[in-house]
Design a protein around this motif. Structure first.
Motif, short mmCIF file in Angstrom:
data_model
loop_
_atom_site.label_atom_id
_atom_site.label_comp_id
_atom_site.label_asym_id
_atom_site.label_seq_id
_atom_site.Cartn_x
_atom_site.Cartn_y
_atom_site.Cartn_z
N ILE A 78 58.53 33.04 115.54
CA ILE A 78 58.74 33.92 114.38
C ILE A 78 59.86 33.41 113.49
O ILE A 78 59.72 33.35 112.27
N LYS A 79 60.98 33.01 114.10
CA LYS A 79 62.09 32.49 113.30
C LYS A 79 61.70 31.23 112.54
O LYS A 79 62.02 31.09 111.36
N ILE A 80 61.02 30.31 113.20
CA ILE A 80 60.62 29.07 112.53
C ILE A 80 59.60 29.36 111.43
O ILE A 80 59.71 28.85 110.32
N SER A 81 58.65 30.22 111.72
CA SER A 81 57.61 30.48 110.73
C SER A 81 58.12 31.27 109.52
O SER A 81 57.58 31.14 108.43
N LEU A 82 59.18 32.06 109.71
CA LEU A 82 59.75 32.80 108.59
C LEU A 82 60.83 32.01 107.84
O LEU A 82 61.38 32.51 106.86
N GLY A 83 61.14 30.83 108.35
CA GLY A 83 62.06 29.97 107.61
C GLY A 83 63.52 30.05 108.02
O GLY A 83 64.38 29.56 107.33
N SER A 84 63.80 30.69 109.13
CA SER A 84 65.21 30.79 109.56
C SER A 84 65.64 29.56 110.31
O SER A 84 64.92 28.89 110.96
N PHE A 122 46.53 19.60 119.53
CA PHE A 122 46.17 19.07 118.22
C PHE A 122 47.35 19.16 117.26
O PHE A 122 47.64 18.21 116.52
N SER A 123 48.03 20.28 117.26
CA SER A 123 49.18 20.47 116.37
C SER A 123 50.30 19.48 116.69
O SER A 123 50.93 18.94 115.78
N VAL A 181 57.11 20.35 109.86
CA VAL A 181 56.63 21.16 111.00
C VAL A 181 56.88 22.64 110.73
O VAL A 181 56.03 23.49 111.00
N ARG A 182 58.03 22.96 110.17
CA ARG A 182 58.33 24.34 109.83
C ARG A 182 57.35 24.88 108.81
O ARG A 182 56.86 26.00 108.91
N ALA A 183 57.00 24.07 107.81
CA ALA A 183 56.02 24.48 106.81
C ALA A 183 54.65 24.70 107.47
O ALA A 183 53.93 25.64 107.11
N TYR A 184 54.31 23.86 108.43
CA TYR A 184 53.05 24.02 109.16
C TYR A 184 53.05 25.34 109.94
O TYR A 184 52.08 26.08 109.91
N LEU A 185 54.15 25.63 110.64
CA LEU A 185 54.25 26.87 111.41
C LEU A 185 54.38 28.11 110.51
O LEU A 185 54.14 29.22 110.97
#
Length: 124
Positions: free
Chosen positions: A118-124, A40-41, A53-57
């Motif tokens: 984790i890296k994508i979701s934290l914005g790195s 779905f994602s 996508v980064r904002a979604y994650l």
């Protein structure tokens, strides 16, 4: 000398027989909704820019579900690879080597996936 009932209730020589069976079934069942969420994602974000996508994650619920999928999938992978090696690789030293290698492979895939999420979701 064990009775037939004791043998039926026993877990085999290592006393771990059904535990692996049920752990693999549990991870398979857990993977169903998690993989559906992943599909779905992906469908929701086809053609989306990286920042979207980064904002979604970055959403904590999405990140936790993705990490749950990676954990469940890598545990399922490890169990499956172990069963394949134990069933089809003959020769003790080759079997032990393959068990170590497949175990490290599953751990490596899980760690790399978790680090990426984790890296994508934290914005790195």
């Amino acid at each position: 000398m064990p009775t037939p009932l004791a043998q039926a209730r026993g877990l085999g020589a290592a006393h771990k027989g059904p535990e692996t069976f049920w752990r693999q079934r549990l991870t398979a069942v857990a993977n169903i909704p998690l993989v559906l969420f992943l599909i779905f994602s992906i469908l929701l974000h086809i053609g989306s820019p990286y920042e979207e996508v980064r904002a979604y994650l970055a959403n904590p619920i999405v990140a936790v579900l993705m990490l749950g999928l990676m954990l469940s999938a890598t545990l399922h992978l490890r169990i499956g690879l172990k069963e394949i090696v134990e069933d089809y690789i003959h020769g003790d030293w080759i079997r032990m080597t393959m068990l170590f290698l497949t175990g490290f492979f599953a751990i490596g895939v899980g760690l790399a996936s978790a680090l990426a999420i984790i890296k994508i979701s934290l914005g790195s």
